[in-house]
Design an enzyme around this catalytic site. Structure first.
Site, PDB file in Angstrom:
ATOM      1  N   HIS A  64      35.666  41.165  47.357  1.00 13.48           N
ATOM      2  CA  HIS A  64      35.763  40.601  46.083  1.00 13.48           C
ATOM      3  C   HIS A  64      37.501  40.591  45.949  1.00 13.48           C
ATOM      4  O   HIS A  64      38.121  41.536  46.278  1.00 13.48           O
ATOM      5  CB  HIS A  64      35.016  41.077  45.187  1.00 13.48           C
ATOM      6  CG  HIS A  64      33.582  40.797  45.199  1.00 13.48           C
ATOM      7  ND1 HIS A  64      32.964  39.683  44.885  1.00 13.48           N
ATOM      8  CD2 HIS A  64      32.560  41.755  45.837  1.00 13.48           C
ATOM      9  CE1 HIS A  64      31.883  39.722  45.206  1.00 13.48           C
ATOM     10  NE2 HIS A  64      31.505  40.908  45.841  1.00 13.48           N
ATOM     11  N   CYS A 101      38.768  34.402  43.476  1.00 13.11           N
ATOM     12  CA  CYS A 101      37.410  34.328  44.366  1.00 13.11           C
ATOM     13  C   CYS A 101      36.779  32.952  44.225  1.00 13.11           C
ATOM     14  O   CYS A 101      36.285  32.546  45.164  1.00 13.11           O
ATOM     15  CB  CYS A 101      36.493  35.393  43.629  1.00 13.11           C
ATOM     16  SG  CYS A 101      35.982  36.750  44.665  1.00 13.11           S
TER      17      CYS A 101
END
Length: 109
Positions: free
Chosen positions: A22, A34
């Site tokens: 992430h 992201c």
């Protein structure tokens, strides 16, 4: 951090890629890094399926995507798959240029 791994054949063709991690650029639902990486990579897999008819072996879950592209026997289709994958790499490199603190690309044979 998001790690993009591109695996190429000895001839330089992309045979597999994976996305793991992430970005942590912002809160979940507001993380543009992201979202950008996801849009580019999932979009590439979808474009390959829709535009070439080639269905890669792909698995996706939160923070992780992997897709494999065995050699396609039809030369024109293989060329189109590779063009779409190289376009994906260019788009990811553009994200890295701006947000390299949150995304890295590794390439190997």
């Amino acid at each position: 951090m998001i790690t993009v791994t591109i695996v190429r054949s000895a001839e330089g063709r992309i045979r597999r890629f994976s996305i793991a991690g992430h970005a942590n650029y912002d809160k979940i639902g507001k993380d543009i890094v992201c979202a950008g990486v996801s849009a580019v990579t999932v979009g590439a897999v979808n474009a390959i399926e829709k535009l070439t008819g080639f269905v890669p072996e792909a698995t996706i879950r939160s923070g992780w995507l992997t897709a494999q592209f065995p050699i396609c026997e039809e030369a024109a289709r293989e060329a189109n798959v590779q063009l779409l994958l190289e376009g994906m790499v260019v788009a990811l490199e553009t994200i890295v240029d701006e947000y390299g603190k949150y995304v890295r690309i590794q390439q190997s044979e």
